[in-house]
Scaffold this motif. Structure first.
Motif, PDB file in Angstrom:
ATOM      1  N   ALA A 671       0.778  -1.178  -0.101  1.00  0.00           N
ATOM      2  CA  ALA A 671      -0.139   0.157  -0.093  1.00  0.00           C
ATOM      3  C   ALA A 671       0.774   1.400   0.056  1.00  0.00           C
ATOM      4  O   ALA A 671       2.086   1.487   0.460  1.00  0.00           O
ATOM      5  N   VAL A 672       0.429   2.398  -0.686  1.00  0.00           N
ATOM      6  CA  VAL A 672       0.934   3.711  -0.460  1.00  0.00           C
ATOM      7  C   VAL A 672       0.198   4.537   0.658  1.00  0.00           C
ATOM      8  O   VAL A 672      -1.056   4.608   0.570  1.00  0.00           O
ATOM      9  N   LEU A 673       0.976   5.137   1.718  1.00  0.00           N
ATOM     10  CA  LEU A 673       0.100   5.854   2.651  1.00  0.00           C
ATOM     11  C   LEU A 673       0.441   7.257   2.790  1.00  0.00           C
ATOM     12  O   LEU A 673       1.772   7.658   2.567  1.00  0.00           O
ATOM     13  N   PHE A 674      -0.513   7.943   2.415  1.00  0.00           N
ATOM     14  CA  PHE A 674      -0.338   9.631   2.571  1.00  0.00           C
ATOM     15  C   PHE A 674      -0.503  10.065   4.170  1.00  0.00           C
ATOM     16  O   PHE A 674      -1.787   9.780   4.574  1.00  0.00           O
ATOM     17  N   LEU A 675       0.381  10.223   5.011  1.00  0.00           N
ATOM     18  CA  LEU A 675       0.243  10.315   6.246  1.00  0.00           C
ATOM     19  C   LEU A 675      -0.173  11.750   6.775  1.00  0.00           C
ATOM     20  O   LEU A 675       0.643  12.733   6.557  1.00  0.00           O
ATOM     21  N   GLU A 676      -1.303  11.796   7.330  1.00  0.00           N
ATOM     22  CA  GLU A 676      -1.672  13.071   8.180  1.00  0.00           C
ATOM     23  C   GLU A 676      -1.722  14.231   7.243  1.00  0.00           C
ATOM     24  O   GLU A 676      -0.758  15.299   7.423  1.00  0.00           O
ATOM     25  N   MET A 677      -2.711  14.357   6.360  1.00  0.00           N
ATOM     26  CA  MET A 677      -3.190  15.476   5.837  1.00  0.00           C
ATOM     27  C   MET A 677      -3.235  16.754   6.655  1.00  0.00           C
ATOM     28  O   MET A 677      -3.930  16.608   7.783  1.00  0.00           O
ATOM     29  N   ASP A 678      -2.621  17.788   6.189  1.00  0.00           N
ATOM     30  CA  ASP A 678      -2.823  19.004   6.851  1.00  0.00           C
ATOM     31  C   ASP A 678      -2.045  19.228   8.133  1.00  0.00           C
ATOM     32  O   ASP A 678      -1.914  20.032   8.901  1.00  0.00           O
ATOM     33  N   SER A 679      -1.240  18.182   8.392  1.00  0.00           N
ATOM     34  CA  SER A 679      -0.231  18.156   9.952  1.00  0.00           C
ATOM     35  C   SER A 679       0.518  19.220   9.857  1.00  0.00           C
ATOM     36  O   SER A 679       0.852  19.614  10.945  1.00  0.00           O
ATOM     37  N   LEU A 680       0.996  19.657   8.834  1.00  0.00           N
ATOM     38  CA  LEU A 680       2.321  20.577   8.960  1.00  0.00           C
ATOM     39  C   LEU A 680       1.602  21.751   8.469  1.00  0.00           C
ATOM     40  O   LEU A 680       2.093  22.916   9.079  1.00  0.00           O
ATOM     41  N   ILE A 681       0.645  22.223   7.693  1.00  0.00           N
ATOM     42  CA  ILE A 681       0.072  23.327   7.286  1.00  0.00           C
ATOM     43  C   ILE A 681      -0.346  24.203   8.520  1.00  0.00           C
ATOM     44  O   ILE A 681      -0.330  25.125   8.795  1.00  0.00           O
ATOM     45  N   THR A 682      -0.892  23.212   9.597  1.00  0.00           N
ATOM     46  CA  THR A 682      -1.855  23.565  10.833  1.00  0.00           C
ATOM     47  C   THR A 682      -0.876  23.874  11.741  1.00  0.00           C
ATOM     48  O   THR A 682      -1.320  24.267  12.980  1.00  0.00           O
ATOM     49  N   THR A 683       0.382  23.858  11.714  1.00  0.00           N
ATOM     50  CA  THR A 683       1.372  23.826  12.982  1.00  0.00           C
ATOM     51  C   THR A 683       1.377  25.586  13.354  1.00  0.00           C
ATOM     52  O   THR A 683       1.842  25.755  14.439  1.00  0.00           O
ATOM     53  N   GLY A 684       1.054  26.334  12.270  1.00  0.00           N
ATOM     54  CA  GLY A 684       0.817  27.746  12.775  1.00  0.00           C
ATOM     55  C   GLY A 684      -0.341  28.124  13.979  1.00  0.00           C
ATOM     56  O   GLY A 684      -0.265  29.281  14.531  1.00  0.00           O
ATOM     57  N   CYS A 685      -1.102  27.220  14.073  1.00  0.00           N
ATOM     58  CA  CYS A 685      -2.023  27.200  15.037  1.00  0.00           C
ATOM     59  C   CYS A 685      -1.949  26.691  16.227  1.00  0.00           C
ATOM     60  O   CYS A 685      -2.375  26.770  17.461  1.00  0.00           O
ATOM     61  N   LEU A 686      -0.502  26.117  16.563  1.00  0.00           N
ATOM     62  CA  LEU A 686      -0.216  25.632  17.916  1.00  0.00           C
ATOM     63  C   LEU A 686       0.811  26.431  18.288  1.00  0.00           C
ATOM     64  O   LEU A 686       1.655  27.182  18.004  1.00  0.00           O
ATOM     65  N   SER A 687       1.055  26.333  19.731  1.00  0.00           N
ATOM     66  CA  SER A 687       2.048  26.942  20.516  1.00  0.00           C
ATOM     67  C   SER A 687       3.560  26.268  20.159  1.00  0.00           C
ATOM     68  O   SER A 687       3.234  24.948  19.664  1.00  0.00           O
ATOM     69  N   PRO A 688       4.618  26.686  20.572  1.00  0.00           N
ATOM     70  CA  PRO A 688       5.761  26.099  20.301  1.00  0.00           C
ATOM     71  C   PRO A 688       5.881  24.568  21.028  1.00  0.00           C
ATOM     72  O   PRO A 688       6.438  23.704  20.368  1.00  0.00           O
ATOM     73  N   ALA A 689       5.253  24.445  22.129  1.00  0.00           N
ATOM     74  CA  ALA A 689       5.114  23.153  22.670  1.00  0.00           C
ATOM     75  C   ALA A 689       4.415  22.274  21.948  1.00  0.00           C
ATOM     76  O   ALA A 689       4.501  21.202  21.823  1.00  0.00           O
ATOM     77  N   GLY A 690       3.164  22.639  21.351  1.00  0.00           N
ATOM     78  CA  GLY A 690       2.354  21.899  20.594  1.00  0.00           C
ATOM     79  C   GLY A 690       2.966  21.510  19.266  1.00  0.00           C
ATOM     80  O   GLY A 690       2.832  20.411  18.995  1.00  0.00           O
ATOM     81  N   VAL A 691       3.662  22.381  18.679  1.00  0.00           N
ATOM     82  CA  VAL A 691       4.470  22.046  17.590  1.00  0.00           C
ATOM     83  C   VAL A 691       5.490  20.911  17.871  1.00  0.00           C
ATOM     84  O   VAL A 691       5.528  19.722  17.100  1.00  0.00           O
ATOM     85  N   THR A 692       6.300  21.132  18.976  1.00  0.00           N
ATOM     86  CA  THR A 692       7.066  19.955  19.481  1.00  0.00           C
ATOM     87  C   THR A 692       6.351  18.485  19.645  1.00  0.00           C
ATOM     88  O   THR A 692       6.721  17.378  19.263  1.00  0.00           O
ATOM     89  N   VAL A 693       5.175  18.549  20.295  1.00  0.00           N
ATOM     90  CA  VAL A 693       4.183  17.450  20.474  1.00  0.00           C
ATOM     91  C   VAL A 693       3.825  16.840  19.265  1.00  0.00           C
ATOM     92  O   VAL A 693       3.914  15.611  18.920  1.00  0.00           O
ATOM     93  N   ARG A 694       3.461  17.587  18.227  1.00  0.00           N
ATOM     94  CA  ARG A 694       3.102  17.051  16.905  1.00  0.00           C
ATOM     95  C   ARG A 694       4.171  16.344  16.162  1.00  0.00           C
ATOM     96  O   ARG A 694       3.927  15.495  15.676  1.00  0.00           O
ATOM     97  N   MET A 695       5.363  17.102  16.223  1.00  0.00           N
ATOM     98  CA  MET A 695       6.450  16.546  15.530  1.00  0.00           C
ATOM     99  C   MET A 695       6.709  15.167  16.221  1.00  0.00           C
ATOM    100  O   MET A 695       7.274  14.018  15.443  1.00  0.00           O
ATOM    101  N   ASN A 696       6.698  14.961  17.505  1.00  0.00           N
ATOM    102  CA  ASN A 696       6.965  13.638  18.282  1.00  0.00           C
ATOM    103  C   ASN A 696       5.836  12.818  17.899  1.00  0.00           C
ATOM    104  O   ASN A 696       6.137  11.637  17.677  1.00  0.00           O
ATOM    105  N   GLU A 697       4.603  13.124  17.756  1.00  0.00           N
ATOM    106  CA  GLU A 697       3.622  12.374  17.398  1.00  0.00           C
ATOM    107  C   GLU A 697       3.821  11.669  15.962  1.00  0.00           C
ATOM    108  O   GLU A 697       3.540  10.498  15.723  1.00  0.00           O
TER     109      GLU A 697
END
Length: 861
Positions: A671-697
């Motif tokens: 299979a081909v997987l396109f992982l987590e649409m919009d996950s980078l575009i929406t980092t502007g909505c997150l706090s710096p800590a939130g960006v770190t959490v998302r990158m870890n996720e």
């Protein structure tokens, strides 16, 4: 006071969309209004922003063109004379400018077609000259555009269209359209315009097709022939996107007029006869009133120009075709989610006093049914089948109620729902893959499921090797599983080693028996093949991870792959099949989407554990189209929210579990997987800590999914008009893009393909040469730019009008770092209720699909 003239019910039940059906004759009524101060035909009418209607010009009782103008005020039900135009004109074109001003252009002035134009200002009750058109014309049509300009089409003696810019007070020619005169033009409120009737100037014919398009640059006339050869008719929009057409005659030379009235649904080419006017009219005017009624005034009658006026009220409930329900497995079962969406009427478009409801029913027989509660379950609402439905049939009833009158339509019955029981769970082999792929073989885990979980239950099992091929032979394993209250899954553990020696390869039979207090239901016996974990079945070949018959070109693991096109179960495919008999032309258009490889999306709507859903989908793909490669996408991490925060620990843990289930469900499937649409575009909505959490996720998700041996992963990197390439590359590196094939672009945007290629190349250079995939599902016409980009963003993202299908899915792009063009977005699926008639986000919208096909452009541009 009104009921919508067309009700189209489409139900999506686990992914089914059904076609609209022609309706029985809607009813309506006409009521007299006060007469105008001046009899006139060939006049113009335009609604002002406060709900009043301006009527100006036309041929008056003297047989000459008049400059007089008057306004109808529905709040006082009275006409008032206002300032006269600067020129007497008839058969002109008019459209509101959106600020209490109205443009009137062209028409017969002093006996000849004119290019002159003038503007009425209702606030000051004055007329002022405007720049003249490029061409003199009479009998033209005018439509206000969403950007504030006015588009004038047709008219004799010239048929080319042109656009008026009120800010610059200037005209410019647009792309040529078929020459027409004496027709009608109605803006539909969704960026499209409806054109009908009149006559073609070259060659001469008695009718024109209707035409719906987003903007003057879109080009070709399309549509269906009219049921009546309308010439000099009047038309106005009704709530819900339909159009009322009235009066006119069968030819230019027959001004006798008619009382005929019809309603058209431009989306589905449906023409519906309604009650006739009280007065025959030719060259009348029509305008929508704030309460949903339509004003029709003037025109030529048997004795000459008319001053009379009347109002149409589309009243009374209408019949609707029976809905249909369906279960993707072919028969309904406990735990299935039945969803009625997409075709049920958007509440924002209900007419005054009208309701439209869907009710699920449980039936012990066709004549004995009871309503069942249907709280929202999943992303679209619907009904979740439970053990209480056991032995019953299920159906759905749609009811339209207006002014005390109700009409209901009953669906087919589905069922009977089987009794709850205990059975082997789906995807048993997949459950052991994480252990096998790690090279350890402590146990084989075989899940057993029960459907009803309120009390305790138990079931006995036996597992044995019927072939004796194991080395040494597997000794039969027997035992009893105990279910605690609320527990739905129990595990049979089968040792896969004897005295330290692995039992591989092996074939084991699993049998359940003596279930209590529930019965056994299929499957209660299954054969599981266990293979050597060192075989290619479990080991990744970096040069050919998908296991393609022919090794792909270096650097592109997708090269040469045939992608899975889910024709029979996808929404476009189901729609094409359902429409084939009654709507062949529309079916053919939707089939353009249905025949191309699609991308199956998974998210929070798949529950806490998507393993079963993704495994079922991939199993079906392998069965229906052997040798093809399915494409998957996820939209779980963003899930529609955007705020200045970080995911709390509980949500991080839930996401980790969800990804684990996704990996288990994919297992050894290619299979081909396109992982987590919009996950980078929406980092502007997150706090710096939130960006770190998302990158870890994302980093953790990549680590887990990379264990699936035949999965090729691309991570979302936004779009060229969303993130700077340096920012996107930095986030990709933090998320672990080095461990996967690359990234994908434009998945929720409509940007041009070449612009995304250039953007992707920049990111590739910043990420060590990573390859990428571009979503081309809806970018054939590029993005729709908003009027105020600083406030509204670089492009309209929610169902932008006038978009089209882009380059077809392919792994042969001609660009070294572009592994594929793919339809990662699902063409025809709504992005939200941001246009009239649009269903909620994620719901199949056939009208949008038809629009995308109409404007397709498969070239890379």
């Amino acid at each position: 006071m009104r009921a919508k003239p067309v009700i189209t019910l489409c139900l999506i039940v686990l992914g089914l969309a059904l076609a609209p059906s022609a309706q029985a004759d809607p009813t309506g009524s006409w009521s007299p209004l006060p007469s105008m101060t001046t009899p006139r035909y060939g006049a113009v009418a335009a609604a002002l922003s406060d709900g009043r209607v301006l009527v100006a010009g036309g041929i008056d009782g003297s047989g000459s063109a008049t400059a007089s103008a008057e306004i109808y005020d529905p709040s006082t039900n009275a006409w008032t004379l206002v300032a006269s135009m600067g020129s007497a004109r008839a058969f002109a074109a008019a459209a509101p400018l959106g600020d209490d001003r109205v443009l009137v252009a062209g028409g017969d002035v002093d006996g000849s077609p004119s290019a002159s134009a003038e503007i009425y200002d209702a606030a000051s009750d004055t007329w002022s000259p405007a720049a003249p058109m490029e061409y003199a014309r009479a009998g033209a049509s005018a439509v206000a555009q969403p950007d504030g300009t006015v588009w004038v089409v047709g008219g004799a003696p010239y048929g080319d269209s042109e656009i008026y810019d009120p800010g610059a007070d200037s005209w410019s020619l647009s792309e040529s359209t078929p020459s027409t005169g004496g027709g009608v033009a109605v803006p539909l409120g969704n960026g499209q315009a409806f054109f009908a009737g009149g006559f073609d100037l070259d060659p001469y014919t008695s009718t024109s097709p209707w035409f719906a398009l987003e903007s003057p640059s879109d080009g070709a006339w399309v549509g269906a022939g009219l049921s009546y050869p309308w010439y000099q008719a009047a038309a106005a929009a009704l709530p819900g996107g339909q159009v009322l057409m009235v009066g006119g005659s069968s030819s230019e030379s027959d001004p006798s007029g008619t009382t005929s009235a019809e309603i058209v649904d431009p989306t589905y080419s449906q023409w519906l006869t309604v009650v006739s006017m009280t007065t025959a009219r030719y060259g009348a005017v029509a305008a929508s009133l704030p309460d949903g009624e339509v004003l029709v005034a003037g025109g030529e009658g048997a004795s000459g120009p008319l001053a009379s006026a009347e109002a149409f009220s589309p009243s009374g409930a209408v019949n609707t075709s029976p809905p249909q329900i369906h279960d993707a497995a072919g028969s309904v079962g406990i735990g299935d989610l039945l969803t009625a969406t997409a075709g049920t009427w958007d509440p924002s478009q209900y007419l005054d006093g009208e309701t439209d409801s869907v009710q699920w029913q449980r039936c012990s027989s066709s004549s004995s049914c009871q309503d069942v509660s249907s709280p929202p379950s999943g992303p679209f609402g619907g009904y979740m089948v439970t053990a209480a439905d056991s032995g019953s049939m299920l159906r759905v009833v749609e009811t339209v109620t207006y002014a005390g009158a109700s009409v209901s339509a009953v669906s087919n019955e589905l069922g009977p729902v089987p009794q709850p029981g205990i059975h082997l769970a789906a995807g048993m082999l997949q459950a052991v893959l994480p252990e096998l792929s790690n090279g350890t073989l402590p146990t084989l885990e075989l899940p057993v499921q029960r459907d009803e979980t309120s009390g305790v239950a138990q079931v006995s099992y036996r597992v044995w090797d019927p072939t004796g091929a194991g080395y040494p032979a597997l000794t039969p394993v027997t035992g009893t599983l105990q279910f605690a209250p609320g527990q739905s899954i129990a595990i049979i553990d089968v040792p896969m080693t004897v005295n330290g020696a692995p039992i591989l390869p092996a074939e084991v039979d699993v049998e359940l028996y003596d279930a209590s207090p529930l019965n056994l239901v299929a499957p209660s016996e299954e054969t599981v093949n266990i293979r050597d974990p060192d075989s290619s079945f479990y080991v990744r070949d970096p040069s050919n991870p998908l296991g393609l018959p022919t090794a792909p070109p270096a650097g592109n693991p997708l090269g040469g792959a045939r992608f899975f096109a889910d024709y029979f179960q996808s929404l476009p495919g189901r729609t094409a099949l359902a429409w084939a008999a009654s709507y062949p032309s529309q079916a053919a258009k939707v089939e353009v989407i249905a025949r191309e490889p699609n991308t199956e999306r998974f998210g929070a709507w798949n529950g806490l554990d998507p393993a079963y859903g993704v495994s079922k989908y991939l199993d079906r793909a392998a069965s229906e189209e052997p040798g093809t490669v399915p494409m998957l996408s996820t939209y779980r991490l963003v899930d529609g929210h955007c705020g200045h925060y970080a995911d709390p620990p509980a949500e991080q843990l839930a996401y980790e579990d969800w990804i684990t289930g996704l990996a288990q469900g994919i297992g050894t499937h290619p299979a081909v997987l396109f992982l987590e649409m919009d996950s980078l575009i929406t980092t502007g909505c997150l706090s710096p800590a939130g960006v770190t959490v998302r990158m870890n996720e994302l980093h953790d998700a990549i680590n887990v999914l990379s264990n699936d041996p035949h999965l090729v992963i691309y991570l979302d990197a936004g779009a060229a008009d969303a993130l700077p390439a340096s920012r996107a590359a930095s986030l990709l590196r933090r998320a672990g893009v080095a461990k996967i094939q690359g990234f994908f672009l434009n998945s929720t945007h409509f940007d041009w393909t070449k612009k995304e290629i250039a953007y992707g190349e920049k990111i590739s250079r910043l990420t060590g040469g990573k390859h990428f995939v571009i979503n081309t599902a809806e970018n054939g016409q590029g993005p729709l730019r908003p009027r105020h980009p600083r406030k509204e963003g670089n492009e309209v993202l929610c169902d932008p009008a006038g978009r089209g299908l882009g380059p077809l899915p392919t792994a042969s792009t001609g660009y070294r770092n572009v592994d594929a063009f793919a339809w990662i977005a699902n063409p025809g699926v709504s992005g939200g209720q941001c246009r009239p008639g649009a269903p909620p986000s994620g719901v199949w919208w056939p009208a949008l699909a038809l629009e995308l096909v109409q404007h397709e452009n498969f070239r890379v541009r």
